[in-house]
Motif scaffolding. Structure first.
Motif, PDB file in Angstrom:
ATOM      1  N   PHE A  38       0.990  -1.121  -0.143  1.00 16.26           N
ATOM      2  CA  PHE A  38      -0.087   0.007  -0.124  1.00 16.26           C
ATOM      3  C   PHE A  38       1.010   1.050  -0.058  1.00 16.26           C
ATOM      4  O   PHE A  38       1.705   1.364   0.995  1.00 16.26           O
ATOM      5  CB  PHE A  38      -0.928  -0.038   1.276  1.00 16.26           C
ATOM      6  N   GLY A  39       0.736   2.001  -0.910  1.00 18.59           N
ATOM      7  CA  GLY A  39       1.491   3.294  -1.044  1.00 18.59           C
ATOM      8  C   GLY A  39       0.621   4.443  -1.010  1.00 18.59           C
ATOM      9  O   GLY A  39       1.010   5.544  -0.348  1.00 18.59           O
ATOM     10  N   CYS A  40      -0.509   4.550  -1.964  1.00 14.21           N
ATOM     11  CA  CYS A  40      -1.176   5.974  -2.045  1.00 14.21           C
ATOM     12  C   CYS A  40      -2.554   5.330  -2.088  1.00 14.21           C
ATOM     13  O   CYS A  40      -3.467   6.423  -1.557  1.00 14.21           O
ATOM     14  CB  CYS A  40      -0.713   6.630  -3.242  1.00 14.21           C
ATOM     15  N   GLY A  41      -3.156   4.386  -2.478  1.00 18.48           N
ATOM     16  CA  GLY A  41      -4.530   4.158  -2.455  1.00 18.48           C
ATOM     17  C   GLY A  41      -5.339   4.868  -3.757  1.00 18.48           C
ATOM     18  O   GLY A  41      -6.483   4.790  -3.942  1.00 18.48           O
ATOM     19  N   ILE A  42      -4.600   5.562  -4.441  1.00 20.56           N
ATOM     20  CA  ILE A  42      -5.143   6.336  -5.528  1.00 20.56           C
ATOM     21  C   ILE A  42      -4.870   5.995  -6.826  1.00 20.56           C
ATOM     22  O   ILE A  42      -4.824   6.947  -7.794  1.00 20.56           O
ATOM     23  CB  ILE A  42      -5.315   7.754  -5.355  1.00 20.56           C
ATOM     24  N   GLY A  43      -4.088   5.029  -7.046  1.00 19.68           N
ATOM     25  CA  GLY A  43      -3.351   4.813  -8.267  1.00 19.68           C
ATOM     26  C   GLY A  43      -2.203   5.621  -8.756  1.00 19.68           C
ATOM     27  O   GLY A  43      -1.947   5.467  -9.980  1.00 19.68           O
ATOM     28  N   MET A  44      -1.457   6.359  -7.906  1.00 18.32           N
ATOM     29  CA  MET A  44      -0.595   7.088  -8.344  1.00 18.32           C
ATOM     30  C   MET A  44       1.047   6.443  -8.272  1.00 18.32           C
ATOM     31  O   MET A  44       1.807   7.025  -8.945  1.00 18.32           O
ATOM     32  CB  MET A  44      -0.500   8.493  -7.474  1.00 18.32           C
ATOM     33  N   CYS A  45       1.204   5.627  -7.647  1.00 24.43           N
ATOM     34  CA  CYS A  45       2.329   5.070  -6.867  1.00 24.43           C
ATOM     35  C   CYS A  45       2.881   3.630  -7.705  1.00 24.43           C
ATOM     36  O   CYS A  45       4.183   3.492  -7.708  1.00 24.43           O
ATOM     37  CB  CYS A  45       2.574   5.091  -5.504  1.00 24.43           C
ATOM     38  N   GLY A  46       1.991   2.758  -7.961  1.00 26.49           N
ATOM     39  CA  GLY A  46       2.262   1.529  -8.336  1.00 26.49           C
ATOM     40  C   GLY A  46       3.014   0.543  -7.397  1.00 26.49           C
ATOM     41  O   GLY A  46       3.186  -0.694  -7.763  1.00 26.49           O
ATOM     42  N   ALA A  47       2.782   0.887  -5.919  1.00 28.63           N
ATOM     43  CA  ALA A  47       3.481  -0.064  -5.079  1.00 28.63           C
ATOM     44  C   ALA A  47       2.540  -1.309  -4.965  1.00 28.63           C
ATOM     45  O   ALA A  47       2.846  -2.227  -4.542  1.00 28.63           O
ATOM     46  CB  ALA A  47       3.314   0.622  -3.823  1.00 28.63           C
ATOM     47  N   CYS A  48       1.315  -1.117  -5.477  1.00 32.88           N
ATOM     48  CA  CYS A  48       0.554  -2.205  -5.138  1.00 32.88           C
ATOM     49  C   CYS A  48       0.321  -3.076  -6.550  1.00 32.88           C
ATOM     50  O   CYS A  48      -0.740  -3.947  -6.769  1.00 32.88           O
ATOM     51  CB  CYS A  48      -1.005  -1.563  -5.023  1.00 32.88           C
ATOM     52  N   THR A  49       1.043  -2.851  -7.411  1.00 30.77           N
ATOM     53  CA  THR A  49       1.086  -3.447  -8.765  1.00 30.77           C
ATOM     54  C   THR A  49       0.939  -5.210  -8.727  1.00 30.77           C
ATOM     55  O   THR A  49       1.946  -5.553  -8.255  1.00 30.77           O
ATOM     56  CB  THR A  49       2.037  -3.099  -9.823  1.00 30.77           C
ATOM     57  N   SER A  59      -3.823  -2.529  -7.937  1.00 33.35           N
ATOM     58  CA  SER A  59      -4.546  -3.176  -7.098  1.00 33.35           C
ATOM     59  C   SER A  59      -5.463  -2.498  -6.252  1.00 33.35           C
ATOM     60  O   SER A  59      -6.392  -2.937  -5.650  1.00 33.35           O
ATOM     61  CB  SER A  59      -4.094  -4.678  -6.472  1.00 33.35           C
ATOM     62  N   CYS A  60      -4.913  -1.221  -5.780  1.00 32.50           N
ATOM     63  CA  CYS A  60      -5.700  -0.337  -4.798  1.00 32.50           C
ATOM     64  C   CYS A  60      -6.753   0.197  -5.669  1.00 32.50           C
ATOM     65  O   CYS A  60      -7.872   0.746  -4.756  1.00 32.50           O
ATOM     66  CB  CYS A  60      -4.798   0.654  -4.343  1.00 32.50           C
ATOM     67  N   LEU A  61      -7.062   0.312  -6.873  1.00 35.31           N
ATOM     68  CA  LEU A  61      -8.126   0.657  -7.642  1.00 35.31           C
ATOM     69  C   LEU A  61      -9.245  -0.280  -7.773  1.00 35.31           C
ATOM     70  O   LEU A  61     -10.250   0.082  -8.494  1.00 35.31           O
ATOM     71  CB  LEU A  61      -7.550   1.422  -8.816  1.00 35.31           C
TER      72      LEU A  61
END
Ligand code: FES
Ligand code: FES
Lengths: 153, 744
Positions: A38-49, A59-61
């Motif tokens: 989890f990095g930002c929760g709004i699709g901006m950072c890519g940590a959740c790819t 995946s956060c979106l």
């Protein structure tokens, strides 16, 4: 609560879950697979790819209801024993600093190489839009270039 | 258990058999006495620094958290240098501060014992190396006794002991248990640096990487405990404000919601004993707020979003805009009445041929660690267990004690991997909020996660500051006098300003540097090279302006000012300039700029890390700025792991780029406006210029200066100075993306 069925790294999962729960939190909290970050929760950072049916996706979106019946691959499933060429090169080239962003970067890079086996610098720039606060970008680029070379060789 | 006194140092190395292997501890002599700081040695449990298991696995216990700079790997290298072991078998584990509390001094060796940096601390290196040497000799002696031969006939290499005359061998693990009970006549002396084979010679990657790349590395936010619940929190958007009202009934029936708890700064129970947090408790206080506890994080977050909340903003709302802050700062600076901290000659009697004056501003910046703030705690009536990605375990431990009220004997803290620090995870305000929530939900482990928005708006920021300079130039264009005053909010640390090299190099006869304070409500704290990260910009831009006003090339100007200073500074300047093609003509709209600085010992020769950058930029007529390349030179004396140094330099350069081009928080009605990466942008792959790091300015001076922070400094001013060369516009504040750079 809705029952959602999908596979993660080849394993079938069935969850009774709030269908609006993002896939990110489904993986992390419901399946205890914490490699996806989890990095930002709004699709901006890519940590959740992750890979959704083979494509890099943030995946956060994605609400979990949208992956009913889908195949998901996470960093834990990128290779059997951590020996995907990118994983090996990431260690050898000392790419990660804090490492927190890197599961997402690796999933994005693996997807890129699958689609474009020998990407140009511009293609790397266009496809790897993950944020790395530690500034490992030069080594990420080097890692992708080396992987492309070794896979082509 | 056997003991061995380390000569010249007040430590003993003690050994013990652990699970069929050898374990070594470092124990301060005064802790061996019956009483010590916290009652002396409270129990007989071990605080191992080094363990060699029967299967040859080597475990180095490190008191330094791993924030990405390789501090823990460095410590393992120090031990391995003397141990003559197989590097592939070396693992690191984080020490527990609970052990330090129970046996004071067992891990606190050297400065800032539980801090992320300083892994090459001159104070600590000899201890860790001595441990390796001691273990090696014990293993050799154990093998000698087993074979009944002289220890002088035994060689240790790559985790194997060899009897040279006969060729017989034993693995370290095979004699590790026996080595725990042998008695050395004296501690071996350390090898001279010239015989090092690992330090300075090899460039191992960080030991944790295999776990990072397969997703199994556990950061704070990854902690999972049986029966764990999740909390989402919101604190007063205006720092220092108070929760006025909220309506738990509105959300308590939402799915999964278990409780709504208030974070009340006045409810802190306080430590039951005298506490010794590394940096004191100031800045770690609870921020008034509210948290929702639920079965899953998503449920907690949804309920928090739905929770009606009202705030009493308090006095902070006075600061209605950035302009207000700047105006108040200017009022203070106009008086030139700040406390002088550096003085030589008399600036008031100088008759200058030319006077120039300028004011520079740098804004609040957020650390934006990729791992959002978080923590997990299990509180019961008489115990507390905490899992945390802290940068300073000692600080975190005592904050946890203070906020739980639990006796430190019954507080346990687990260090996790840290997903970025940059100074944000030092003071422990995050620890306090976690404990404040968990102690209201006893008996169940609670994981508290700040959203990115909450992380951003509840920062402990790089402070904003303004600096005004006034210089008197002589007929030749050189500085006769230099006056400066910085007006800052938050901690009074003026590194890079009052200790600027130009004030100490002897080239400016009259200097007066002063500081003044603008008290504000916004929480500030350490941020990769505190104060220096702003003042490298203010100082190096002003010196550039002086060079231009004096009609002298900016490189020449700096070389003249530093002619009698540590020659490494001149080497760095000349090398960076030469490699960047300094002086070669460029098309209109393009320019080169140079800057140099040192962290953390700017005012001393042959100390700290000196860093220099030349930036090549292009500015379109519409004002779009592109940084084409950065040529970078440095002197930190020597390096023990060149690749680790390069990684820190690359990261620091990019951090400095982001800080100067992008970063700046906006204050409206006392609150931070930006909340996520859409409004607080981060550079990405496509934005990174060509970075060329040149090694030849390394002086070889006998120091291994810390290197993670220094590179942040010269990047912004080098770019700003290049912008001036390109378009003739002087940029006096950051971030550059907010400046009008258009030209015709
Ligand atoms: S957490 Fe999904 S993109 Fe940042
Ligand atoms: S390695 Fe730390 S954020 Fe990328």
């Amino acid at each position: 609560m809705t029952t959602i069925k999908f596979t993660v790294n080849g394993q079938a999962q069935s969850l009774d879950i709030d269908p609006t729960t993002p896939l990110l939190w489904t993986l992390r909290d419901h399946l205890q697979m914490t490699g996806t970050k989890f990095g930002c929760g709004i699709g901006m950072c890519g940590a959740c790819t992750v890979h959704l049916n083979g494509n890099a996706t943030r995946s956060c979106l994605i609400p979990v209801q949208a992956v009913d019946g889908a195949d998901i691959a996470t960093i834990e499933g990128l290779s059997e024993s951590g020996d995907h060429i990118l994983q090996k090169l990431w260690v050898e080239l000392n790419v990660p600093q804090c490492g927190y962003c890197q599961s997402g970067v690796l999933m994005a890079a693996a997807d890129l190489l699958k689609r474009i086996p020998n990407p140009s610098d511009e293609e790397i720039d266009a496809n790897i839009s993950n944020i790395c606060r530690c500034g490992t970008y030069p080594r990420i680029r080097e890692g992708i270039r080396r992987a492309a070379q070794e896979m082509g060789a | 258990m056997t003991q061995m006194k380390m000569s010249r140092r007040k430590f003993l190395i003690t050994s013990a058999t652990v699970a069929g292997g050898l374990s070594l501890q470092l124990v301060p002599i005064d802790a061996m006495a019956a009483t010590g700081k916290n009652g002396g040695q409270r129990d007989s449990a071990l605080s191992p620094w080094l363990t060699i298991q029967a299967d040859d696995t080597i475990i180095v216990t490190v008191p330094t958290p791993e924030i990405g700079n390789g501090a823990s790997t460095q410590q393992a290298m120090n031990i391995a240098e003397e141990l003559a072991c197989d590097w592939q078998r070396v693992n690191v584990e984080f020490a527990s501060f609970s052990r330090e509390y129970k046996q004071p001094g067992s891990y606190a060796v050297g400065m800032q014992p539980f801090f992320g940096g300083h892994s090459t601390d001159h104070e600590r290196m000899p201890y860790t190396m001595q441990l390796g040497a001691s273990a090696r000799e014990r293993l050799k002696l154990a093998a000698a006794q087993r074979w009944n031969v002289s220890i002088t006939e035994i060689e240790a290499r790559n985790s194997v002991l060899k009897h040279l005359p006969s060729g017989r061998t034993l693995r370290f693990g095979e004699v590790a248990a026996e080595a725990a009970s042998v008695v050395l006549e004296s501690e071996p002396s350390l090898k001279p640096q010239s015989e090092w084979t690992l330090l300075g010679k090899t460039k191992p990657h960080k030991v944790q990487l295999p776990k990072v790349v397969n997703g199994s590395a556990k950061y704070g936010v990854d902690v999972t405990r049986p029966g764990m619940v999740y909390a989402a929190l919101r604190q007063s958007p205006v720092h220092g404000g108070l929760l006025k009202s909220h309506d738990p009934e509105a959300v308590l029936s939402m799915p999964g919601v278990r409780a709504v708890v208030v974070i009340d700064p006045s409810a802190t129970p306080g430590s039951p004993v005298d506490a010794s947090p590394t940096f004191g408790f100031e800045g770690s206080e609870c921020r008034s707020g509210v948290a929702v506890i639920a079965d899953h994080y998503w449920q907690a977050k949804k309920a928090l979003d739905a929770l009606p909340v009202e705030w009493d903003d308090g006095l902070g709302a006075f600061w209605n805009s950035d302009e207000k802050i700047h105006e108040r700062q200017d009022r203070i600076l106009d008086r030139w009445a700040g406390a002088p901290l550096t003085k030589s000659g008399n600036v008031d009697t100088v008759k200058a041929a030319k006077t120039i004056e300028a004011t520079y501003r740098t804004p609040f910046c957020e650390h934006a660690t990729m791992e959002p703030l978080n923590g997990t705690a299990l509180y019961t009536e008489d115990s507390l267990e905490l899992w945390h990605s802290t940068q300073d375990m000692q600080q975190a431990f005592w904050v946890a004690v203070d906020e739980s009220g639990v006796h430190p004997d019954r507080v346990t803290i687990h260090q996790t991997m840290v997903g970025g620090g940059f100074g944000r995870r030092v003071i422990g305000d995050d620890v306090r909020a976690v404990v404040a929530v968990a102690r209201q939900y006893p008996g169940v482990p609670v994981k508290v996660i700040w959203s990115r928005e909450e992380t951003t708006q509840q920062g402990a920021y790089r402070t904003q500051l303004a600096a005004r300079f006034r210089a008197g130039l002589n007929e030749q264009g050189m500085l006769e006098s230099l006056e400066g005053e910085t007006c800052f909010s938050g901690m009074a640390l003026n590194l890079g300003f009052t200790d600027m090299a130009y004030a100490f190099s002897g080239a400016i006869p009259n200097v007066r540097l002063a500081a003044s304070n603008l008290p504000m409500h916004i929480a500030t704290g350490a941020y990769r090279a505190p104060c220096y990260n702003a003042h490298a910009f203010t100082v190096e831009t002003f010196i550039d302006e002086c060079a231009v006003a004096g009609g002298i090339d900016p490189l020449e100007y700096r070389l003249k000012l530093l002619a009698d200073w540590d020659p490494a500074w001149s080497h760095c300047l000349k090398l960076a300039a030469e490699r960047a093609g300094w002086g070669k003509p460029l098309p209109k709209g393009q320019g080169r700029g140079i800057a140099i600085s040192n962290w953390p010992h700017s005012g001393e020769k042959q100390a700290g890390a000196t860093v220099c950058a030349v930036a090549h930029v292009e500015v379109s007529q519409e004002g779009k700025l592109t940084v084409h390349s950065i040529d970078f030179t440095f002197d930190c004396g020597r390096t023990v792991n060149l690749d680790a140094v390069l990684a820190q330099l690359e990261g620091g350069i990019i951090f400095g780029l982001n800080m100067s081009l992008n970063e700046g928080l906006t204050i409206v009605d006392g609150a931070v406006v930006e909340s996520n990466f859409d409004r607080y942008p981060m550079l990405k792959m496509a934005d990174i210029p060509e970075i060329k790091i040149h090694l030849e300015a390394l002086s070889g001076h006998d120091r291994f200066a810390i290197i993670g922070e220094a590179p942040v400094g010269p990047i912004g001013p080098a770019i700003g100075n290049a912008i001036y060369q390109a378009i003739g516009k002087r940029v006096r504040s950051t971030p550059f993306r907010k400046q009008d750079l258009s030209w015709s």
